[in-house]
Design an enzyme around this catalytic site. Structure first.
Site, PDB file in Angstrom:
ATOM      1  N   CYS A  94     -27.976 -37.799  37.945  1.00 44.61           N
ATOM      2  CA  CYS A  94     -28.351 -36.501  37.927  1.00 44.61           C
ATOM      3  C   CYS A  94     -29.422 -36.234  36.916  1.00 44.61           C
ATOM      4  CB  CYS A  94     -27.268 -35.241  37.942  1.00 44.61           C
ATOM      5  SG  CYS A  94     -27.382 -33.899  38.483  1.00 44.61           S
ATOM      6  N   ARG A 128     -28.145 -23.341  43.197  1.00 41.59           N
ATOM      7  CA  ARG A 128     -27.704 -24.565  43.017  1.00 41.59           C
ATOM      8  C   ARG A 128     -27.527 -25.297  44.489  1.00 41.59           C
ATOM      9  NH1 ARG A 128     -27.482 -25.734  37.890  1.00 41.59           N
ATOM     10  NH2 ARG A 128     -26.480 -27.531  38.241  1.00 41.59           N
ATOM     11  N   HIS A 189     -22.487 -37.240  41.834  1.00 40.02           N
ATOM     12  CA  HIS A 189     -21.384 -37.543  40.927  1.00 40.02           C
ATOM     13  C   HIS A 189     -20.004 -37.723  41.681  1.00 40.02           C
ATOM     14  CE1 HIS A 189     -23.499 -35.382  37.470  1.00 40.02           C
ATOM     15  NE2 HIS A 189     -23.910 -34.579  38.337  1.00 40.02           N
TER      16      HIS A 189
END
Ligand code: GLN
EC number: 6.3.5.13
Length: 240
Positions: A94, A128, A189
């Site tokens: 990320c 997001r 993640h």
């Protein structure tokens, strides 16, 4: 006992959503092959060389942490670029992935300079891209994870694969991550490696090849890793 060394960059700033689990997975799967994996945390980069490094790892972080970490890492960007060009395996997550590019533009339009190791940039929005993600990869099979990022990345390099659930690099082209030589960058993640043993083994095998030590056995019993992967695939298919 054979040994490999991982350099974990900016471990004190970039460790979102259990990114440290990636280091634990590398250690475990190395141990099962009788390889001792040493971890060196690198938070000050002045004068650091990669002479004793076999794999490098950079986790994710908030925009603020990311900008501090980039300043520190930029002190050794030529060293890192040369190692990547030479085939050193690396995993970047990320924020760590984003700043391999030339810049990161925050939602308010501020431009944060990236390392410029590869030729791409990321633009962030307040909306997001979040949730479970599933990818079909020619190299790694099915990859699963969790994503939570404002950044939208577009690039012309190879990717990890095609997104079947979730977003990936951006909300348009259904591709996820980057695969350049032995460098992997990803928005996943969760952490990514414990659920995706193919990627863990790829990094270890490339490191062994470069160092000239055996990577045996090639295959391990992956019952637990496959079970973890199945949970995400089943959960995400219900939410489709
Ligand atoms: N700050 C970056 C973004 O929101 C990276 C976040 C992260 O590492 N999860 O896109």
């Amino acid at each position: 006992m054979n040994e490999l060394t991982v350099y974990h960059f900016m471990s004190d700033k970039l460790n979102l959503y259990s990114d440290i689990g990636n280091i634990i997975a590398l250690k475990q799967r190395a141990k099962k092959r009788n390889i001792q994996l040493n971890v060196v945390e690198v938070n000050q980069t002045e004068g650091v060389t990669l002479d004793n490094c076999d794999i490098f790892f950079i986790g994710g972080g908030s925009d603020r942490e990311q900008s501090i970490a980039t300043k520190e890492l930029s002190k050794m960007k030529t060293t890192l670029k040369d190692a990547i060009e030479d085939g050193m395996p690396g995993l970047t997550i990320c924020g760590g992935y984003q700043f391999l590019g030339t810049k990161y533009i925050t939602p308010d339009g501020t431009e944060l300079e990236g390392l410029g190791i590869l030729d791409f940039y990321t633009e962030s929005r307040t909306e997001r891209l979040t949730g479970d993600i599933v990818i079909e990869s020619d190299t790694f099979g099915t990859i699963v994870g969790f994503e939570n990022h404002g950044g939208r990345t577009h690039h012309h390099y190879g990717t990890l694969g095609h997104v079947t659930v979730g977003y990936g690099n951006n909300d348009e082209d259904k591709q996820e991550g980057i695969h350049y030589k032995n460098l992997l960058g990803t928005y996943l993640h969760g952490p990514i490696l414990p659920k995706n043993h193919e990627i863990t083994d790829y990094l270890l095998e490339k490191a062994c090849e470069r160092k000239g030590i055996p990577f045996e056995p090639k295959q391990l019993d992956n019952t637990e890793e496959e079970a973890a992967k199945r949970v995400i695939i089943e959960r995400s298919s219900k939410n489709k």
